[in-house]
Design a protein around this motif. Structure first.
Motif, PDB file in Angstrom:
ATOM      1  N   VAL A  34      34.005  44.654  39.231  1.00 47.58           N
ATOM      2  CA  VAL A  34      35.329  44.029  39.240  1.00 47.58           C
ATOM      3  C   VAL A  34      36.336  44.930  38.537  1.00 47.58           C
ATOM      4  O   VAL A  34      37.446  45.157  39.026  1.00 47.58           O
ATOM      5  CB  VAL A  34      35.277  42.632  38.587  1.00 47.58           C
ATOM      6  CG1 VAL A  34      36.660  42.110  38.265  1.00 47.58           C
ATOM      7  CG2 VAL A  34      34.536  41.657  39.490  1.00 47.58           C
ATOM      8  N   SER A  38      39.531  46.716  40.415  1.00 49.84           N
ATOM      9  CA  SER A  38      40.889  46.355  40.013  1.00 49.84           C
ATOM     10  C   SER A  38      41.654  47.584  39.509  1.00 49.84           C
ATOM     11  O   SER A  38      42.828  47.763  39.856  1.00 49.84           O
ATOM     12  CB  SER A  38      40.880  45.244  38.956  1.00 49.84           C
ATOM     13  OG  SER A  38      40.222  45.647  37.785  1.00 49.84           O
ATOM     14  N   MET A  99      38.267  39.378  40.270  1.00 56.12           N
ATOM     15  CA  MET A  99      39.142  40.540  40.453  1.00 56.12           C
ATOM     16  C   MET A  99      40.605  40.173  40.246  1.00 56.12           C
ATOM     17  O   MET A  99      41.347  40.911  39.611  1.00 56.12           O
ATOM     18  CB  MET A  99      38.944  41.146  41.840  1.00 56.12           C
ATOM     19  CG  MET A  99      39.723  42.411  42.060  1.00 56.12           C
ATOM     20  SD  MET A  99      39.287  43.160  43.627  1.00 56.12           S
ATOM     21  CE  MET A  99      40.534  44.425  43.729  1.00 56.12           C
TER      22      MET A  99
END
Length: 145
Positions: A34, A38, A99
């Motif tokens: 994640v 991101s 996310m």
């Protein structure tokens, strides 16, 4: 016979410890995925925003070669961008759970959210009223410049 019980207790205890360690490793791997996605989306958003600013008449998906991406950057599969009217929209169609929260925390911006019924919905302020282009899929995580 008592030694058999002792061995059984030790096996059960060590099995529990191994399962706990395995669960922690899976959680760490999910967090890492994640975080990487991101941060990659934010790097790509910055390059797309620079391109949009330099090419205000451009409309469409800019080629990666046209963007001023860092040499070390490797774009994850799925991250895309769209430029229209000097504004850039960077999006990820099927982001993993967490996310959006990671992006919202990293940017502290209302210009990060999810496309719902053609509108950007931010976790910070709900519906922003910002209409998103039709090329961005419904439910995609979106970051505007």
């Amino acid at each position: 016979m008592p030694i058999l019980w002792l061995v059984l207790v030790v096996l059960i205890f060590s099995g529990g410890l191994m399962m706990q360690t395995h669960d922690r490793a899976i959680t760490a791997a999910e967090y890492s995925t994640v975080d990487t996605l991101s941060q990659s989306l934010l790097v790509y958003r910055s390059a797309t925003a620079e391109f949009a600013k330099a090419n205000p008449a451009f409309a469409g998906n800019p080629a990666d070669a046209a963007l001023n991406l860092p040499g070390w950057f490797r774009k994850p599969t799925g991250i895309s961008s769209y430029v229209s009217g000097g504004r850039s929209y960077t999006y990820y169609p099927d982001g993993p759970g967490g996310m959006l929260d990671a992006l919202a925390s990293a940017t502290e911006s209302e210009l990060v959210g999810v496309k719902r019924s053609g509108i950007l919905v931010s976790p910070r302020s709900a519906s922003t009223g910002i209409a998103l282009p039709a090329v961005i899929p419904e439910g995609a995580i979106v970051a505007l410049n």
